[in-house]
Design an enzyme around this catalytic site. Structure first.
Site: not given
Ligand code: RB5
Length: 146
Positions: A8-9, A65, A67, A70, A98-99, A109, A132-133, A136
């Site tokens: 995203d932005h 994104c 974090t 999302g 494993h996954n 961020r 084993r994975h 699962r």
């Molecule tokens: C955008 O502000 C923020 O919400 C997005 O980039 C993300 O971190 C959502 O999970």
């Protein structure tokens, strides 16, 4: 290898840098946006990039994104996707071993671009352990279908 890439932005600048990094290393990048810093909705880009992996048009994906949360939630809604939000190199190694994660997420961020590149390397260069994975993974997908 063809890599599906999106953000995203908030993840845009990291996506641009990861895109150049991947190209330099010989990967083919398919970019699902965002294409600027203008505010945008992460599900739009994350879904398109995840679909490209699920449909077999790209082997793996990287979706960014602010974090990583999302885009990870979104990508994991797509059947056949195992999307892992990683903030350490060890997480990136283990999500492959494993996954059998087929999509990597991280938060622009939360981690430096240097660490993001190291996490990308670990994700792309680590094989699934199988054994084993495998059972699962099958159980995960039997919950809702491949
Ligand atoms: C955008 O502000 C923020 O919400 C997005 O980039 C993300 O971190 C959502 O999970």
């Amino acid at each position: 290898m063809k890599i599906s890439l999106a953000s995203d932005h908030a993840g845009f600048e990291y996506k641009e840098q990861i895109s150049s990094y991947l190209t330099l290393m010989g990967y083919e990048v398919v970019d699902f946006g965002a294409f600027s810093l203008a505010s945008t909705d992460y599900p739009d880009h994350a879904f398109a990039a995840a679909k490209a992996v699920a449909d077999g048009n790209c082997e793996k994906g990287i979706i960014i994104c602010g974090t990583g949360i999302g885009v990870s939630i979104t990508a994991n809604k797509v059947t056949g996707i195992r999307s892992a939000n990683c903030s350490t190199v060890e997480m990136a190694v283990l999500c492959r071993q494993h996954n059998d994660a087929n999509i990597l997420n991280f938060g622009s961020r939360l981690i430096t671009i240097e660490l993001a590149k190291q996490i990308t390397d670990a994700f792309l260069n680590t094989e699934f352990d199988g054994g084993r994975h495998s059972g699962r993974i099958d159980k995960i997908h039997s919950l809702t279908g491949r």
